[in-house]
Every structure is written in structure tokens, then in C-alpha cells.
Design a protein around this motif. Sequence first.
Motif, PDB file in Angstrom:
ATOM      1  N   SER A 149      25.377  38.377  25.077  1.00  0.00           N
ATOM      2  CA  SER A 149      26.741  38.586  24.596  1.00  0.00           C
ATOM      3  C   SER A 149      26.905  38.066  23.176  1.00  0.00           C
ATOM      4  O   SER A 149      27.509  38.719  22.321  1.00  0.00           O
ATOM      5  CB  SER A 149      27.740  37.900  25.531  1.00  0.00           C
ATOM      6  OG  SER A 149      29.054  37.943  25.005  1.00  0.00           O
ATOM      7  N   ASN A 150      26.362  36.881  22.919  1.00  0.00           N
ATOM      8  CA  ASN A 150      26.466  36.298  21.581  1.00  0.00           C
ATOM      9  C   ASN A 150      25.762  37.162  20.531  1.00  0.00           C
ATOM     10  O   ASN A 150      26.255  37.334  19.415  1.00  0.00           O
ATOM     11  CB  ASN A 150      25.876  34.887  21.571  1.00  0.00           C
ATOM     12  CG  ASN A 150      26.958  33.822  21.494  1.00  0.00           C
ATOM     13  OD1 ASN A 150      28.128  34.103  21.763  1.00  0.00           O
ATOM     14  ND2 ASN A 150      26.589  32.611  21.132  1.00  0.00           N
ATOM     15  N   GLU A 183      39.321  40.451   8.766  1.00  0.00           N
ATOM     16  CA  GLU A 183      38.833  39.112   8.466  1.00  0.00           C
ATOM     17  C   GLU A 183      39.184  38.131   9.583  1.00  0.00           C
ATOM     18  O   GLU A 183      38.393  37.249   9.937  1.00  0.00           O
ATOM     19  CB  GLU A 183      39.410  38.633   7.132  1.00  0.00           C
ATOM     20  CG  GLU A 183      38.877  39.439   5.940  1.00  0.00           C
ATOM     21  CD  GLU A 183      39.539  39.075   4.629  1.00  0.00           C
ATOM     22  OE1 GLU A 183      40.660  38.507   4.680  1.00  0.00           O
ATOM     23  OE2 GLU A 183      38.949  39.347   3.562  1.00  0.00           O
ATOM     24  N   GLU A 184      40.386  38.280  10.159  1.00  0.00           N
ATOM     25  CA  GLU A 184      40.785  37.423  11.280  1.00  0.00           C
ATOM     26  C   GLU A 184      39.896  37.678  12.503  1.00  0.00           C
ATOM     27  O   GLU A 184      39.498  36.741  13.204  1.00  0.00           O
ATOM     28  CB  GLU A 184      42.253  37.655  11.631  1.00  0.00           C
ATOM     29  CG  GLU A 184      43.230  37.119  10.594  1.00  0.00           C
ATOM     30  CD  GLU A 184      44.661  37.531  10.889  1.00  0.00           C
ATOM     31  OE1 GLU A 184      44.890  38.214  11.919  1.00  0.00           O
ATOM     32  OE2 GLU A 184      45.551  37.161  10.104  1.00  0.00           O
ATOM     33  N   ALA A 185      39.594  38.948  12.760  1.00  0.00           N
ATOM     34  CA  ALA A 185      38.722  39.292  13.899  1.00  0.00           C
ATOM     35  C   ALA A 185      37.342  38.702  13.690  1.00  0.00           C
ATOM     36  O   ALA A 185      36.730  38.160  14.623  1.00  0.00           O
ATOM     37  CB  ALA A 185      38.646  40.804  14.061  1.00  0.00           C
ATOM     38  N   ARG A 186      36.824  38.796  12.472  1.00  0.00           N
ATOM     39  CA  ARG A 186      35.508  38.236  12.167  1.00  0.00           C
ATOM     40  C   ARG A 186      35.499  36.720  12.368  1.00  0.00           C
ATOM     41  O   ARG A 186      34.544  36.155  12.916  1.00  0.00           O
ATOM     42  CB  ARG A 186      35.121  38.567  10.730  1.00  0.00           C
ATOM     43  CG  ARG A 186      33.767  38.035  10.299  1.00  0.00           C
ATOM     44  CD  ARG A 186      33.412  38.534   8.906  1.00  0.00           C
ATOM     45  NE  ARG A 186      34.418  38.156   7.927  1.00  0.00           N
ATOM     46  CZ  ARG A 186      34.466  36.945   7.336  1.00  0.00           C
ATOM     47  NH1 ARG A 186      33.571  36.023   7.657  1.00  0.00           N
ATOM     48  NH2 ARG A 186      35.387  36.688   6.434  1.00  0.00           N
ATOM     49  N   GLU A 191      34.054  31.882  15.633  1.00  0.00           N
ATOM     50  CA  GLU A 191      34.457  30.690  16.380  1.00  0.00           C
ATOM     51  C   GLU A 191      33.988  30.783  17.825  1.00  0.00           C
ATOM     52  O   GLU A 191      33.483  29.807  18.406  1.00  0.00           O
ATOM     53  CB  GLU A 191      35.975  30.535  16.320  1.00  0.00           C
ATOM     54  CG  GLU A 191      36.544  29.415  17.193  1.00  0.00           C
ATOM     55  CD  GLU A 191      36.089  28.031  16.768  1.00  0.00           C
ATOM     56  OE1 GLU A 191      36.174  27.098  17.588  1.00  0.00           O
ATOM     57  OE2 GLU A 191      35.641  27.881  15.605  1.00  0.00           O
ATOM     58  N   HIS A 192      34.157  31.949  18.437  1.00  0.00           N
ATOM     59  CA  HIS A 192      33.756  32.130  19.837  1.00  0.00           C
ATOM     60  C   HIS A 192      32.250  31.937  20.011  1.00  0.00           C
ATOM     61  O   HIS A 192      31.811  31.215  20.916  1.00  0.00           O
ATOM     62  CB  HIS A 192      34.155  33.527  20.310  1.00  0.00           C
ATOM     63  CG  HIS A 192      33.653  33.867  21.680  1.00  0.00           C
ATOM     64  ND1 HIS A 192      34.242  33.374  22.825  1.00  0.00           N
ATOM     65  CD2 HIS A 192      32.602  34.631  22.083  1.00  0.00           C
ATOM     66  CE1 HIS A 192      33.576  33.826  23.882  1.00  0.00           C
ATOM     67  NE2 HIS A 192      32.582  34.587  23.455  1.00  0.00           N
ATOM     68  N   THR A 194      30.224  30.323  18.172  1.00  0.00           N
ATOM     69  CA  THR A 194      29.874  28.910  17.933  1.00  0.00           C
ATOM     70  C   THR A 194      30.123  28.076  19.178  1.00  0.00           C
ATOM     71  O   THR A 194      29.282  27.253  19.583  1.00  0.00           O
ATOM     72  CB  THR A 194      30.687  28.345  16.754  1.00  0.00           C
ATOM     73  OG1 THR A 194      30.354  29.057  15.558  1.00  0.00           O
ATOM     74  CG2 THR A 194      30.378  26.859  16.542  1.00  0.00           C
ATOM     75  N   GLN A 195      31.276  28.271  19.818  1.00  0.00           N
ATOM     76  CA  GLN A 195      31.608  27.504  21.018  1.00  0.00           C
ATOM     77  C   GLN A 195      30.661  27.833  22.170  1.00  0.00           C
ATOM     78  O   GLN A 195      30.248  26.937  22.916  1.00  0.00           O
ATOM     79  CB  GLN A 195      33.061  27.775  21.429  1.00  0.00           C
ATOM     80  CG  GLN A 195      34.101  27.270  20.453  1.00  0.00           C
ATOM     81  CD  GLN A 195      33.992  25.777  20.224  1.00  0.00           C
ATOM     82  OE1 GLN A 195      33.740  25.000  21.156  1.00  0.00           O
ATOM     83  NE2 GLN A 195      34.161  25.343  18.985  1.00  0.00           N
ATOM     84  N   VAL A 196      30.310  29.102  22.314  1.00  0.00           N
ATOM     85  CA  VAL A 196      29.377  29.500  23.374  1.00  0.00           C
ATOM     86  C   VAL A 196      28.000  28.891  23.118  1.00  0.00           C
ATOM     87  O   VAL A 196      27.342  28.395  24.046  1.00  0.00           O
ATOM     88  CB  VAL A 196      29.285  31.035  23.462  1.00  0.00           C
ATOM     89  CG1 VAL A 196      28.151  31.461  24.395  1.00  0.00           C
ATOM     90  CG2 VAL A 196      30.596  31.618  23.957  1.00  0.00           C
ATOM     91  N   SER A 197      27.566  28.905  21.866  1.00  0.00           N
ATOM     92  CA  SER A 197      26.262  28.319  21.524  1.00  0.00           C
ATOM     93  C   SER A 197      26.243  26.830  21.835  1.00  0.00           C
ATOM     94  O   SER A 197      25.237  26.298  22.330  1.00  0.00           O
ATOM     95  CB  SER A 197      25.954  28.556  20.043  1.00  0.00           C
ATOM     96  OG  SER A 197      25.812  29.930  19.773  1.00  0.00           O
TER      97      SER A 197
END
Length: 210
Positions: A149-150, A183-186, A191-192, A194-197
Motif C-alpha cells: 500500500s505504501n 499539493e494538499e493531497a500530496r 504524512e500517511h 510516514t506514519q505507516v512506515s
Amino acid sequence: MSRLNAVATPLVKNSFGINAGVFTFRGDWGGQMEGSDKRLKVDLRDLREPWLAWCRARSTTPSDAFRQIVAKLTGQGAGQVPHSVVVDEPEKPTVKRKVSLTPSEWDAIERQAAVDGFSPARWIVATIRARLTSTPQLGQSDIEALTQSNLLLLAMGRNLNQIAKALNAAPETRAAYKVHVIEEARALIAEHTTQVSKAMAANSKRWRIE
């Protein structure tokens, strides 16, 4: 949907009322509701009999069981010591302790570990860390799915970044698109991922608990 509302009557600890699926739970909730009342009435509807059976199986009253649930959900349970995971501080499992289990306990652990995607030893560690830190513990299948997914999300983020750069380089085109949305979506994707990692690293590297 269940109905939950305060009932303005005095309290008697560890007592409960039953009326066509409606339970009145009483007890010291450690805070003030309306006035000095701390009693809640909950319409369980079709959940009444399963709830009673659950309480009977554990030799507890509905009031005591409900207080335990609330304490767990709010983190206010007696004897609970807050622990957190220290980011990027992996530890090696150097402490060894012997624990004796019954044959049925070990059999249940082996079966549950297989379902959850762990080895029995890793399942025991994951259970301990989940109880101490309230953080998700991932089995091998979970880690593989999150990794895939990442990778897909990171590819999407790179594509969005290229689109935003192209639009920014052409002012006449930029006006026709909402570049800030891209840009907000990117940023959200970054962020997502990074948190999953971090969640995966905390599991595989067993970050230090404090």
C-alpha cells in the motif's frame, strides 16, 4: 442505535436495574455529570440477553462490567500504567524469562498466532506490547499488505508532485486548476506513508518502551 442518557436519581454502587432491555448502571465514574448524578441508563435492545450472558459467564454484574469497559476506553482503569514507544530507538531482546503454560493455553496460542500471522513467540511479544503501549501490532501478512500500500501511495505522491510542478511552471494553465488541492493531497499522502512506515518499524525493530 443505542440510547444513552443520564438519569437524575441517587447512586447505589454495584446495583443495576433491568426493564425490557433497559439497564441502569450505577457507580462512581470519577467525575460529575448533571448535578451530582452519576447513573446512566442504556437501552440495549437486542443486546440485552447477550450482555447478560457475557456477564454471567464472567461472574460479574452488568454495572461492574460496564465500569471496566468505560475505564478501559478512557484510560482511567485502576492499576493502568501509561507507557509509550520511543521513536527510532530499537532494542535487542536480551532479557529471557521462563513462563510455564498449560497444554491448552499453548495450543490456543499456537492456533491464534497462526490466524494473526505470527509465530507463537512473536504473538506473545505482540500481545505484551499491545497491552503496554496500546499500539497496533502487525503480523507478517499485515506488514506485507501495508508495504505494498505504501509503495502505491508513494508512487501516487510522486505523480502529484510532478503535476503540481508542471502547473506551477505554466501560470496560464495554473489558473484553470486548483493546484493547492493537489499539493494538499500530496502532503496528506506523505504524512500517511510516514506514519505507516513508523508503525511497521516499531513492530519489526521493537522500539524501546518507556
